[in-house]
Structure formats: structure tokens, C-alpha cells
Design an enzyme around this catalytic site. Structure first.
Site, PDB file in Angstrom:
ATOM      1  N   ARG A  19       0.824  -1.214   0.000  1.00 13.14           N
ATOM      2  CA  ARG A  19       0.000   0.000   0.000  1.00 13.14           C
ATOM      3  C   ARG A  19       0.856   1.260   0.000  1.00 13.14           C
ATOM      4  NH1 ARG A  19      -3.036  -0.439   5.162  1.00 13.14           N
ATOM      5  NH2 ARG A  19      -1.136  -1.545   5.682  1.00 13.14           N
ATOM      6  N   ASN A  37      -6.075  -2.684   2.507  1.00 12.05           N
ATOM      7  CA  ASN A  37      -6.041  -4.130   2.721  1.00 12.05           C
ATOM      8  C   ASN A  37      -7.461  -4.610   2.969  1.00 12.05           C
ATOM      9  OD1 ASN A  37      -3.286  -4.405   2.509  1.00 12.05           O
ATOM     10  ND2 ASN A  37      -2.918  -4.444   4.705  1.00 12.05           N
TER      11      ASN A  37
END
Length: 90
Positions: A19, A37
Site C-alpha cells: 500500500r 487491505n
């Protein structure tokens, strides 16, 4: 012309900086949207930008995380211009 990309990445994509790396790449390319996530182990990405830039962005992600991504799913659509920046969602 701006496009919208909704993507899901699966494999070993949690706990490897996925990320944060995607966020840095998106910001450097002026892509807007978010990444997060998911509870099922995937990473979800929703972003907007010029189609060629979005393709460059996904190629960058694929290259950096080649050994971690098992599968990726992409859905393309019209941009809505709803995002002001790019961030990580929790």
C-alpha cells in the site's frame, strides 16, 4: 481522457509495503483515489487518472511486487472526479 480503475490484488500482498509503495507511485504520477487491505487477504485499489498513466502505474506495481502478486483483477470505467488526492484507507 481520465479513466477509473478498480483493481484487486491477491497473493502475498499484506505486510510487504504494498500500500505504501502504491501510494508513493500514485502521488508521483498525480493519480487520485485510495488503496486498502481487505480482510480476505487481498488489496483493493480504486483510482482515477489518464488511462496511459494508470497503465504505467499498474505496470510499476506489477514490476515491484512481481514475486508477491499471484492474481490481479482490473475493472475499467469512466472517471467520476470524486477524489482530491490519493490515500491509504484502513
Amino acid at each position: 481522457m481520465n479513466k477509473r480503475l478498480h483493481a484487486y490484488y491477491s497473493g502475498s500482498v499484506h505486510g510487504v509495503g504494498f500500500r505504501y509503495t502504491a501510494e508513493r507511485a500514485a502521488l508521483s504520477l498525480n493519480i487520485t483515489g485510495w488503496i486498502k487491505n481487505m480482510a480476505d487477504g487481498r488489496v483493493e485499489l480504486l483510482c482515477e487518472g489518464e488511462e496511459g498513466i494508470l497503465k504505467e502505474f499498474t505496470q510499476k506495481i506489477d514490476t515491484i511486487f512481481k514475486g508477491y502478486i499471484k492474481n490481479s483483477e482490473f475493472e475499467w470505467g469512466k472517471a467520476t472526479d470524486e477524489f482530491n488526492g490519493f490515500d491509504i484507507r484502513f
